[in-house]
Every structure is written in structure tokens, then in C-alpha cells.
Design a protein around this motif. Structure first.
Motif, PDB file in Angstrom:
ATOM      1  N   UNK A   1      30.807  67.089  64.221  1.00  0.00           N
ATOM      2  CA  UNK A   1      30.222  65.817  63.819  1.00  0.00           C
ATOM      3  C   UNK A   1      29.507  65.155  64.999  1.00  0.00           C
ATOM      4  N   UNK A   2      30.096  65.218  66.179  1.00  0.00           N
ATOM      5  CA  UNK A   2      29.528  64.603  67.357  1.00  0.00           C
ATOM      6  C   UNK A   2      28.237  65.309  67.778  1.00  0.00           C
ATOM      7  N   UNK A   3      28.217  66.645  67.671  1.00  0.00           N
ATOM      8  CA  UNK A   3      27.018  67.403  68.002  1.00  0.00           C
ATOM      9  C   UNK A   3      25.863  67.042  67.076  1.00  0.00           C
ATOM     10  N   UNK A   4      26.129  66.861  65.819  1.00  0.00           N
ATOM     11  CA  UNK A   4      25.085  66.524  64.845  1.00  0.00           C
ATOM     12  C   UNK A   4      24.490  65.156  65.150  1.00  0.00           C
ATOM     13  N   UNK A   5      25.322  64.197  65.538  1.00  0.00           N
ATOM     14  CA  UNK A   5      24.799  62.870  65.844  1.00  0.00           C
ATOM     15  C   UNK A   5      24.010  62.887  67.147  1.00  0.00           C
ATOM     16  N   UNK A   6      24.403  63.694  68.141  1.00  0.00           N
ATOM     17  CA  UNK A   6      23.662  63.820  69.394  1.00  0.00           C
ATOM     18  C   UNK A   6      22.283  64.433  69.139  1.00  0.00           C
ATOM     19  N   UNK A   8      20.639  64.344  66.321  1.00  0.00           N
ATOM     20  CA  UNK A   8      19.867  63.353  65.578  1.00  0.00           C
ATOM     21  C   UNK A   8      19.299  62.281  66.508  1.00  0.00           C
ATOM     22  N   UNK A   9      20.110  61.817  67.461  1.00  0.00           N
ATOM     23  CA  UNK A   9      19.641  60.820  68.428  1.00  0.00           C
ATOM     24  C   UNK A   9      18.539  61.393  69.319  1.00  0.00           C
ATOM     25  N   UNK A  10      18.716  62.656  69.729  1.00  0.00           N
ATOM     26  CA  UNK A  10      17.710  63.303  70.552  1.00  0.00           C
ATOM     27  C   UNK A  10      16.396  63.459  69.794  1.00  0.00           C
ATOM     28  N   UNK A  11      16.461  63.818  68.538  1.00  0.00           N
ATOM     29  CA  UNK A  11      15.255  63.959  67.708  1.00  0.00           C
ATOM     30  C   UNK A  11      14.563  62.609  67.528  1.00  0.00           C
ATOM     31  N   UNK A  12      15.348  61.550  67.349  1.00  0.00           N
ATOM     32  CA  UNK A  12      14.753  60.212  67.202  1.00  0.00           C
ATOM     33  C   UNK A  12      14.042  59.775  68.491  1.00  0.00           C
TER      34      UNK A  12
END
Length: 114
Positions: A1-6, A8-12
Motif C-alpha cells: 500500500x505504501x509503495x503504491x502511494x509513493x 502515485x505521489x511521484x507521478x503527480x
């Protein structure tokens, strides 16, 4: 879950950076286009035709201060009077090694006063 949010933040952040770079490139391109379209203007006093230079259809102007100005033989040139002050709008050249003694091709002539 933490990897997916990281990810997503990097893509943003990447999307925001690319958008900012695109806006900056558009502004710089617009500025270059504006200078190329408008040109540059010098205020000079017209002292007559420079007799040292001769070229068919083009006139070299003797001005104070000197500026290496060239104008086509047209209505603007025909209306110029010796001793009057004019705003001369000329083409801008970009690039390195653009010295102050380069030829300036006049686009527009505006009378300031006689």
C-alpha cells in the motif's frame, strides 16, 4: 500500500514538473516571437544619405549617433528630412557575436520632431 502511494505521489510531481516546463517553454518562445515581430527601436537624428555606400534599391543612412542603418528606397525614405529626429524600428538578430556595428535593416520610420 505504501509503495503504491509513493508511486502515485511521484507521478503527480512529475506531471506538475512537466506542466511547469511546458509553460516556461511557451513563455520563452512567446518572448522570442514578440522580439522578432516588434523588432527594436533607436531614436536618431537623420543627417542624410551615407555616400560611402552604394547598393541598388537600398540606402545607407548617416545618423547621429551613428548606427549602420539600411532602408529600402520607399515612401518612408522619401518622406525623411535632414536634421529631423526619427524613431527607427529595425529587425532584431539573435545569436552570438552580434556586434554593435552590424547593419540594421529599418522596418518603420516615425517622425519625432524637426
Amino acid at each position: 500500500m505504501n509503495n503504491a502511494s509513493n508511486i502515485s505521489n511521484l507521478a503527480d510531481r512529475l506531471r506538475d514538473d512537466v506542466r511547469s516546463l511546458g509553460i516556461m517553454a511557451a513563455l520563452i518562445g512567446g518572448l522570442i516571437l514578440w522580439f522578432a515581430t516588434v523588432g527594436s527601436t533607436d531614436r536618431v537624428t537623420y543627417r542624410g544619405v551615407d555616400q560611402a555606400w552604394a547598393e541598388p534599391g537600398r540606402i545607407y543612412l548617416n545618423t547621429e549617433p551613428p548606427g549602420h542603418y539600411v532602408i529600402e528606397r520607399n515612401a518612408d525614405f522619401a518622406a525623411m528630412k535632414v536634421g529631423c529626429t526619427y524613431d527607427l524600428s529595425y529587425d532584431v538578430k539573435f545569436g552570438r557575436n552580434q556586434r554593435g556595428n552590424r547593419l540594421k535593416t529599418i522596418r518603420r520610420v516615425n517622425l519625432v520632431g524637426c
